[in-house]
Design a protein around this motif. Structure first.
Motif, PDB file in Angstrom:
ATOM      1  N   HIS A  60       0.837  -1.205   0.000  1.00 44.99           N
ATOM      2  CA  HIS A  60       0.000   0.000   0.000  1.00 44.99           C
ATOM      3  C   HIS A  60       0.872   1.255   0.000  1.00 44.99           C
ATOM      4  O   HIS A  60       0.607   2.221  -0.743  1.00 44.99           O
ATOM      5  N   LEU A  61       1.933   1.263   0.816  1.00 46.90           N
ATOM      6  CA  LEU A  61       2.828   2.419   0.876  1.00 46.90           C
ATOM      7  C   LEU A  61       3.567   2.604  -0.454  1.00 46.90           C
ATOM      8  O   LEU A  61       3.727   3.733  -0.932  1.00 46.90           O
ATOM      9  N   ILE A  62       4.015   1.497  -1.049  1.00 49.34           N
ATOM     10  CA  ILE A  62       4.718   1.590  -2.337  1.00 49.34           C
ATOM     11  C   ILE A  62       3.787   2.140  -3.411  1.00 49.34           C
ATOM     12  O   ILE A  62       4.184   2.996  -4.224  1.00 49.34           O
ATOM     13  N   ASP A  63       2.540   1.681  -3.430  1.00 54.31           N
ATOM     14  CA  ASP A  63       1.578   2.182  -4.424  1.00 54.31           C
ATOM     15  C   ASP A  63       1.355   3.678  -4.261  1.00 54.31           C
ATOM     16  O   ASP A  63       1.246   4.413  -5.261  1.00 54.31           O
ATOM     17  N   MET A  64       1.256   4.167  -3.003  1.00 52.42           N
ATOM     18  CA  MET A  64       1.083   5.612  -2.780  1.00 52.42           C
ATOM     19  C   MET A  64       2.329   6.381  -3.196  1.00 52.42           C
ATOM     20  O   MET A  64       2.234   7.454  -3.807  1.00 52.42           O
ATOM     21  N   LEU A  65       3.506   5.845  -2.867  1.00 50.16           N
ATOM     22  CA  LEU A  65       4.756   6.532  -3.215  1.00 50.16           C
ATOM     23  C   LEU A  65       4.901   6.685  -4.725  1.00 50.16           C
ATOM     24  O   LEU A  65       5.446   7.689  -5.199  1.00 50.16           O
ATOM     25  N   GLN A  66       4.413   5.709  -5.480  1.00 54.87           N
ATOM     26  CA  GLN A  66       4.496   5.810  -6.942  1.00 54.87           C
ATOM     27  C   GLN A  66       3.743   7.020  -7.475  1.00 54.87           C
ATOM     28  O   GLN A  66       4.052   7.538  -8.550  1.00 54.87           O
ATOM     29  N   LYS A  67       2.756   7.495  -6.706  1.00 59.15           N
ATOM     30  CA  LYS A  67       1.944   8.631  -7.153  1.00 59.15           C
ATOM     31  C   LYS A  67       2.493   9.977  -6.685  1.00 59.15           C
ATOM     32  O   LYS A  67       2.079  11.020  -7.203  1.00 59.15           O
ATOM     33  N   VAL A  68       3.419   9.986  -5.712  1.00 55.70           N
ATOM     34  CA  VAL A  68       3.794  11.266  -5.091  1.00 55.70           C
ATOM     35  C   VAL A  68       5.280  11.586  -5.171  1.00 55.70           C
ATOM     36  O   VAL A  68       5.668  12.719  -4.879  1.00 55.70           O
TER      37      VAL A  68
END
Length: 717
Positions: free
Chosen positions: A99-107
């Motif tokens: 979940h954290l990796i998926d969010m980091l990909q966006k920011v």
């Protein structure tokens, strides 16, 4: 004036950057030394329901947490790395990391943040999917982004990347690549001038040379690591060094020294409560006895390690222990037991896709089968080993697999097939000799390069000393620095004062956050906070059904007055902490063990305006689960209380009733998951949950669970 203003801004920006870098440095050490404490600290700073879809949302969230966007990114990356750490025991840690990796990909923005993300993605592929080629590719891509960046944060990230590459390349038998990575790791550590990281790099190089059979060079690196680590005395690092020294002295056949260091390591791991390393330590003791031919003693310690790994559900370690047990029984001449354990290991390695372990398992099965003249079995597993050796590009193992096939085919009389395989073996052995010669030449070149680098380093250090002496003679520079220090000190005092006021304001807001907003009484959040502190032995939910709509019938003012009065009466009569949930509904926590019957007796005098009140009670004794290591979240405990109270309310209203729920010794923790009402009611029907009441159990009508079309929660596999 403009000059001084510009100078001040530049100085402060550098100072703030250095502070952030220092925090990153300390976090990197804490990640290795005390991951549990670091996890709790970082997890507390990041909301559990965090959802980010753009850089703007990240900036707004960081501002709300009084962090810079860069610090917010750093915390998210660090939390994801911790979720992939073997020492963090949390059922949802892999899904949390994803979940954290998926969010980091966006920011993420910029090369340094993208490099950190690539390192994370590579680590995830290696830890979760055992896709080590993807790990290597992602980390190499990350290095290409920050190759020319040499500030401290970038150097720390390079350290992490080179460490990951060195470990994975060594694991997948890419020796030269591993040596290059670990040499770069040591270089970065010395440039960072951190004793802890230097000792870590020396330890990794020691492990490399031990795996390559260069035991004297391994001892040099371990000794240097031990010397540096002794100055800073970090318990985890010291324990790991003792563990590695034990394995090295085992390989050097210095049995007493090996046992001395491994028992020191065991004491250290016990003090640190690192059970996973206790298993590894038992395996090391077993191999010490195995190398001396004391196979029965070795089996005892392999079985001890197996019990620990089974309890920790460490499947790969179980597979290695099964493999080792198979070898031990083979050495004792018990072929059937050997094959039984080797097949168990084979299944685990296949399920975990651990080809780098599976190949040696296949070769050992072929060897055991060859000893018992089971030639078809030899051919099957030797051919499996051949495929794996070609896939992993392991020529030595490939030659061994072919030799087993030759022996089996000769025994079966298939001479024509033998000829072709023998040609392959000859070609392979010639290639291995050439590789060994080339490796020796490369080692000589590496040693020469190392000496040249040391000479250049000495020259650079001498030049730096000369420059430092020249700078010390420049008084005007010292005066300028003093002026900047005074200005920056004044600004720091201003920032500290502002931070103090912000902290006070935060404390006031936190105090308000635990109050129920309508009545300003301690409410649901306060109840959850009390449960989180873990000093409760029983909890209850008391409902006065006649007051559930009191606010609609009599208005806000009278409802608040009655709620205040009832809360104080309940606190006095029940001898508990009382929290107002809503009109007519109160949560109670008890610091001492009690029972629902005792609470009902205490509340016999509960009345309003001289008239006794009719109430119902839901009750739970804590801890709810027999396994005290499993801590249920407050929200789960509260919803369980709600079900108990709902059952109590379904009983006839002319009498005060209670319903108490308790879990039996064999109750699985998985039942306390959403949808909770449905799970609990099924568990009551199956006898996992005991129901106690002063009414008739058969009269209890549990509420119908309301199911959504899709679940908000998903199991993590």
């Amino acid at each position: 004036m403009r000059f001084w203003t510009t100078a001040l801004v530049l100085f402060l920006s550098c100072w703030i950057s250095n502070v952030f870098a220092d925090d990153s440095h300390e976090a990197e050490v804490a990640f290795r030394e005390s991951p549990h404490a670091l996890y709790e600290k970082i997890a507390a700073e990041i909301p559990t329901n965090l959802q980010l879809n753009s850089r703007e949302e990240l900036t707004a969230q960081a501002k709300a947490l009084q962090l810079s966007p860069e610090q917010m990114i750093f915390n998210m990356v660090l939390l994801a790395r911790l979720n992939l750490n073997i020492q963090i025991h949390k059922s949802s840690k892999q899904s949390d990391a994803k979940h954290l990796i998926d969010m980091l990909q966006k920011v993420v923005q910029g090369d340094d943040e993208n490099a950190a993300l690539l390192n994370l993605e590579g680590r995830f592929q290696g830890v979760v999917n055992q896709d080590y080629n993807a790990t290597i590719q992602s980390n190499n891509d990350a290095l290409s982004l920050i190759a020319d960046d040499n500030d401290q944060r970038a150097m720390l990230l390079k350290y992490v990347i080179y460490e990951d590459l060195g470990i994975v390349n060594l694991m997948t038998k890419k020796s030269q690549a591993a040596l290059n990575n670990l040499t770069q790791l040591k270089d970065i550590a010395y440039r960072l001038r951190d004793d802890y990281l230097i000792a870590e790099a020396e330890t990794k190089l020691g492990k490399y040379f031990r795996d390559q059979g260069q035991l004297n060079r391994a001892l040099e690196h371990y000794t240097e690591a031990y010397r540096i680590a002794a100055k800073i005395n970090k318990p985890y690092q010291k324990a790991i060094l003792q563990f590695n020294l034990a394995k090295l002295y085992r390989d050097l056949q210095q049995w007493d020294d090996a046992l001395n260091y491994i028992y020191q390591a065991i004491d250290s791991f016990k003090a640190l409560k690192l059970d996973i390393y206790l298993s590894n330590s038992m395996t090391v003791i077993a191999t010490i006895y195995a190398n001396q031919g004391k196979w029965n003693k070795a089996i005892d310690y392999y079985l001890n390690a197996q019990q620990i790994d089974a309890r920790l559900q460490n499947f790969t370690a179980q597979g290695l222990n099964f493999h080792n047990l198979g070898e031990a029984y083979f050495k004792l001449g018990n072929t059937q037991n050997a094959l039984d354990y080797l097949y168990q290991a084979n299944k685990i390695f296949r399920d975990r896709k651990s080809d780098h372990y599976l190949i040696y398992n296949e070769l050992l099965i072929a060897q055991v089968a060859s000893a018992s003249n089971t030639w078809d079995l030899v051919l099957e597993h030797a051919r499996n080993a051949e495929v794996l050796a070609q896939k992993l590009k392991l020529n030595s193992e490939l030659a061994e697999a072919l030799e087993y096939q030759v022996n089996a085919l000769k025994a079966k009389g298939e001479e024509q097939a033998v000829i072709g395989l023998q040609d392959k073996i000859i070609s392979l052995k010639q290639t291995l000799l050439e590789q060994q010669k080339s490796r020796q030449e490369n080692n000589n070149v590496s040693e020469l390069n190392e000496q040249q680098l040391l000479l250049k380093l000495t020259e650079m250090q001498q030049q730096m000393r000369q420059q430092r002496e020249m700078l010390n003679t420049r008084d005007y520079f010292i005066i300028t620095v003093l002026i900047l220090l005074i200005i920056s000190g004044s600004y720091c005092l201003y920032l500290l004062r502002r931070r103090y006021h912000s902290q006070r304001q935060l404390q006031e807001l936190l105090a308000l956050s635990v109050l129920e907003p309508v009545t300003a009484l301690p409410g649901y959040r306060g109840f959850c906070q009390q449960l989180q502190q873990g000093n409760c032995h029983a909890i209850a939910l008391l409902g006065i059904a006649s007051d559930f709509d009191h606010d609609l019938r009599y208005g806000h003012h009278q409802t608040c007055n009655k709620q205040h009065s009832l809360l104080h009466k309940l606190r006095h009569l029940a001898q508990a902490n009382v929290y107002s949930i809503r009109p007519g509904l109160f949560a109670l926590t008890f610091a001492e063990a009690t029972s629902a019957k005792e609470i009902m007796q205490r509340l016999q005098e509960l009345s309003w305006n001289g008239q006794p009140l009719n109430y119902n009670l839901g009750f739970l004794g804590l801890p709810l689960l027999p396994d005290t290591d499993i801590q249920l979240p407050p929200v789960i405990l509260f919803e369980t209380l709600q079900l108990a109270l709902a059952g109590s309310l379904s009983l006839p209203r002319h009498q005060n009733h209670y319903v108490s729920l308790s879990a039996l010794d064999f109750t699985p923790s998985g039942i306390f998951s959403n949808p909770l009402y449905l799970q609990l009611q099924k568990s009551i029907e199956r006898g996992f949950i005991r129901v106690e009441t002063n009414g008739n159990k058969s009269d209890i009508q549990w509420p119908e669970p309301l199911m959504s079309a899709t679940s908000d929660y998903r199991d993590v596999i």
